[in-house]
Each structure stands twice: as structure tokens, then as C-alpha cells.
Design a protein around this motif. Structure first.
Motif: not given
Ligand SMILES: [Fe+2]
Ligand SMILES: O=C(O)CCC(=O)C(=O)O
Length: 231
Positions: A105, A107, A165, A212
Motif C-alpha cells: 500500500h 500511506d 510498501h 507522521r
Molecule cells: Fe504504510
């Protein structure tokens, strides 16, 4: 991608693991996870915080709990890979039992394009691949990134926007861990651990902290609370 082994100490690793709240886990079919300070609102990917924003003159405060933010956030800031105003405001914690993984996927756009992953407890291989259309998959570029416990993996720039990833599931033993098979082999903190086992690593439970910066933040400031009291 930047890989830094031993980003945290064994004591810090133990202390963080110990403080992960047992009652916050969301169990998925192939792993469990929790979000701090909270999950994003599903439609708008907004991080809704109960506090007023700190005045711009005040030192940047983190909405993350102290057990997650210290010592990781100051240490991340010291790398000078992003401006202080872009300090992470969100952390997803994933826990994988041996054989569990996460499908390939990206992010996505809810976050600024960097993610800082701190690994705890057990090594794991992150599979990274170029975002090619289906018909070009043969020529797809692939990298295997070996994440040691206590390491930091920072993904930014094209690695964030142009790759997928994931972590393979159904695997109890990661194999082919050597200079030819692992992109960050030369950067590992302790290659001997893998060389001793002939390039194999038996999976144990692994925990990842992914820090994040959420783009959209809404503060439920004082006025909202005052209105709440009046009604
Ligand atoms: Fe991820
Ligand atoms: O556990 C990891 O290292 C990857 C987690 C991940 O990709 C995510 O939370 O988006």
C-alpha cells in the motif's frame, strides 16, 4: 529512504513497549493496531484535537503522549530532515504476530510525505516496490529493507510518493538476508545476527511505531468547550 540502526536504546524500547495501552488495540484479521492521539476522522482524514492550538510564539507542543514523543521526537528533529513545524503529530502502532503482515500500500495524501518508523522487538523485512501499472509488473523495481529492532526507517520524497510498501504474511522465517538480497545490508547495526543463521531470521512478535504529520488538524478550542458547558 534513510535507515538508522539503534535509534533508541534497549531500555527505551522496553519502556515504550511497556507503556503501550492494552485497551487501545483495534484487532484486524492479520495484525492489530492503535492510533495516537486518536484515529483520523474517516471521511476527511482530519485529526481532531481537544485542545486549542498553542500560540505561534510558544514552543511547538506535541499532541502525542510523552511515552511516545520522548525521546523519539527530539531525536528525529535533530536529524534536520524536516522543519520543526512539520514535527509528527500522529503515531500508528502496529503489532504483527509471526506470520502476520500488511499488504502492499501507500500511506497517501492525508499525511505530509514522510513517515518515521521505529521498530520494536523483532526484525522484519519491508518489501518496497515501484508503483507500476499491472502490465509492467515484470520490470517493477523491488527492494527489501531489513528493519532491526530499535531502528529508524525514514521514508520521504519519491520513496513516499512513488512506491508501495508491505510485509509478507504467511511467512514464519525471512530468508535471503544478505548483501545481495537486502537493500540496507551495509547500514545494519548487527549483520552477524543474520549471518550466523545463514541469512535467515525467525519471526517473533514485532511492533512498529509509525510517526507522521497529518495535514488536516482541527482544534476543538475553548469556545467549543464553553458552549458545551452552557448547554
Ligand atoms: Fe504504510
Ligand atoms: O509496520 C510497518 O513497518 C509498516 C506499517 C505501515 O505500513 C503503516 O502503518 O502504514
Amino acid at each position: 529512504m534513510y535507515y538508522i540502526p539503534n535509534f533508541i536504546t534497549e531500555e527505551e524500547e522496553k519502556s515504550i513497549r511497556h507503556q503501550i495501552p492494552a485497551n487501545r488495540w483495534i484487532t484486524l484479521s492479520a495484525r492489530r493496531l492503535q492510533a495516537h492521539p486518536t484515529t483520523l476522522s474517516p471521511k476527511t482524514s482530519t485529526l481532531v484535537l481537544p485542545t486549542s492550538p498553542s500560540p505561534s510564539s510558544a514552543p511547538a507542543s506535541s499532541p502525542l503522549p510523552a511515552w511516545l514523543s520522548a525521546p523519539i521526537l527530539p531525536r528525529l528533529a535533530a536529524l534536520s530532515l524536516f522543519p520543526a513545524s512539520m514535527s509528527p503529530n500522529h503515531c500508528l502502532i502496529n503489532e504483527y504476530a509471526p506470520g502476520q503482515g500488511i499488504m502492499a500500500h501507500e500511506d497517501g495524501a492525508a499525511y505530509h510525505p514522510f513517515v518515521a518508523t521505529v521498530s520494536l522487538a523483532s526484525p522484519i523485512v519491508l518489501e518496497v516496490s515501484g508503483k507500476q501499472p499491472q502490465q509492467q509488473q515484470q520490470q517493477q523495481q523491488r527492494w527489501r529493507v531489513l528493519q532491526e529492532p530499535r531502528s529508524l526507517l525514514l521514508t520521504t520524497g519519491a520513496a513516499y510518493t512513488e512506491t508501495l510498501h508491505g510485509i509478507s504474511d504467511g511467512v514464519q522465517v525471512d530468508e535471503g538476508l544478505d548483501g545481495a538480497g537486502v537493500a540496507n545490508w551495509g547500514l545494519l547495526g548487527d549483520r552477524v545476527v543474520f549471518e550466523r543463521e545463514g541469512g535467515r531470521s525467525t519471526r517473533a512478535t514485532r511492533v512498529s511505531l509509525t510517526f507522521r504529520r497529518v495535514r488536516r488538524v482541527r482544534h476543538l478550542g475553548g469556545s467549543v468547550l464553553v458552549q458545551g458547558r452552557r448547554t
